[in-house]
Design an enzyme around this catalytic site. Sequence first.
Site, PDB file in Angstrom:
ATOM      1  N   CYS B 103     -45.777   8.379  44.651  1.00 25.84           N
ATOM      2  CA  CYS B 103     -44.839   9.433  44.226  1.00 25.84           C
ATOM      3  C   CYS B 103     -43.741   8.802  43.368  1.00 25.84           C
ATOM      4  CB  CYS B 103     -44.190  10.101  45.434  1.00 25.84           C
ATOM      5  SG  CYS B 103     -45.342  10.818  46.606  1.00 25.84           S
ATOM      6  N   CYS B 204     -44.664  42.137  59.784  1.00 25.68           N
ATOM      7  CA  CYS B 204     -43.586  41.141  59.821  1.00 25.68           C
ATOM      8  C   CYS B 204     -42.265  41.857  60.071  1.00 25.68           C
ATOM      9  CB  CYS B 204     -43.489  40.390  58.496  1.00 25.68           C
ATOM     10  SG  CYS B 204     -45.012  39.624  57.924  1.00 25.68           S
ATOM     11  N   HIS B 208     -39.077  41.112  62.480  1.00 22.47           N
ATOM     12  CA  HIS B 208     -38.055  40.292  61.833  1.00 22.47           C
ATOM     13  C   HIS B 208     -37.049  41.068  60.998  1.00 22.47           C
ATOM     14  CE1 HIS B 208     -39.909  36.710  63.387  1.00 22.47           C
ATOM     15  NE2 HIS B 208     -41.091  37.098  62.927  1.00 22.47           N
ATOM     16  N   CYS B 249     -47.778  33.687  63.777  1.00 19.54           N
ATOM     17  CA  CYS B 249     -47.240  35.052  63.839  1.00 19.54           C
ATOM     18  C   CYS B 249     -48.358  36.083  63.718  1.00 19.54           C
ATOM     19  CB  CYS B 249     -46.255  35.286  62.693  1.00 19.54           C
ATOM     20  SG  CYS B 249     -44.546  34.881  63.083  1.00 19.54           S
TER      21      CYS B 249
END
Lengths: 138, 288, 109
Positions: B103, B204, B208, B249
Amino acid sequence: MEFTRRDTLALGLGAAALAVLPISAYATTEAATLAFTGGADVAEGGVDLTAPEIAENGNTVPVSVAAPGAVAIMILATGNPDPNVVTFNFGALSASTAASTRIRLAGTQDVVAIAKMADGSFTKASKQVKVTIGGCGG
Amino acid sequence: MNKLTSTNTLVALALAGGVVFGGAALADVDGVLTINGELEIVTKTTPPAHLADNLDEIVSGWVYRAAETQELQMDDFDNPGMLFVDIAQDDWGTVEGTEGKSCATCHDNVEDSMAGVRAVYPKWNDEAEEVRTLAMQINSCRTERMGAEPLKITKGKMARMEALISVQSRGMPMNVAIDGPVQAMWEQGKEMYYTRTGQLELSCANCHEDSYGLHIRSDFLSQGQTNGFPVYRLKNAKLTTAHGRFKGCVRDTRAETYKPGSAAFNALELYVASRGNGLSVEGPSVRN
Amino acid sequence: MASGVKPRVKVPKTAAAGSAVTLKTLISHKMESGRRKDKQGNVIPRSIIHRFTCEFNGAMVLDVAMEPAISTNPYFEFEATVPEAGDFKFTWYDDDGSVYDTSKSIKIA
């Protein structure tokens, strides 16, 4: 010699614990205490045990112990399959007989800290830690 | 009335599915996050314009954690996620692949070259004409420049490289673009966010957006923001990527999940990241 | 040697002679408890760090006996007295026989 029912029970349990200890991983809190104290009396107090009242996750529970005048402090998790957690042995250059770490608790239970004092006596403190079960396992 | 109805429906569904949302209990939301006693983190702020009708405030997941968990993120030594930043620092300078590059060969010091990067990802890549998540960009560097194997999207080596890159932007506001060439993908992500899935029929947003701050069993629901990713989770004691969490989730709604690294999750990541525009980058954060 | 084990220690650069300093240590280690099972139902064998020591110029500060109930990536925080300038040596002992150590020096201010 007469034995009450309770004496008999206690003897039986003690014998069982002693007999089983060398071959079983499932040590008891009593056996773990005995291994540390050699059977000496354990007083209450003189040990500060700090742990959360409710742990968000039993995998990583922060605990701190402090006992002025101690040479060693053992922490036991009485509700774990093996109650042994850690023993701090304080050396000559230890500035305070205190230490913190992070431990695993299998569920809601009493955490116990037993301090071995410089004069060979023992004292302990205990604290209940509630371990919660989260809603989202993912 | 509309709101009430949808909440009632949600509770009924949740109960039917065995998931219990708590009553009015709110998390202790007064904590202020300062890292190492000097780096101030914005954990609550006004929502970006596209969310102004849906939320009064956007809130970091840090706010909903217990005091002991919050403290782990307030000092870089106490934060176990930083262990993996250290390891990734070694990876940064390690030559891999057929081109003899690391990198660092192209990007020199990570502290300089990666400052601000995490805050704007996912973002459009002109050359490739695609939206790239940070993970996609890392793998593009590896396969196209280094001649190395791509990293697995949710595994430790990727998570720690994301953590190393994130930490260079800590404290900077999330600022993900949502218009221009990314707009179509952003709209796709938004549609996913509001679509109910799984046997529990939860989107979702049901958790949330509608229910954050409430208990789900003994846990507080957060707004599901991604500004803290990758997160060190106490649950499995390792870094978790955003896609890894999305998968958890979606599985919890009892649906077949999308694959981490899939176009669907990339779109969702773009949309969810944009919901946090204005919150500070926190990664690697600590959560339960 | 378990893979990816990396120690991290926090020691102040300077201290007054005879003063106490706070030390923190963290090491990446899975601390496999020996109580988990893999997908096939086989017990994953125990593999932990079972002892940690901190010494200063050869004198013991702390000697810790660790059991599988210590969390993954073990963390310790404690205090040491610094009588003179010198080196702290931190050592972790793995079940597999590996020993990981790192040192940090401290000056008297």
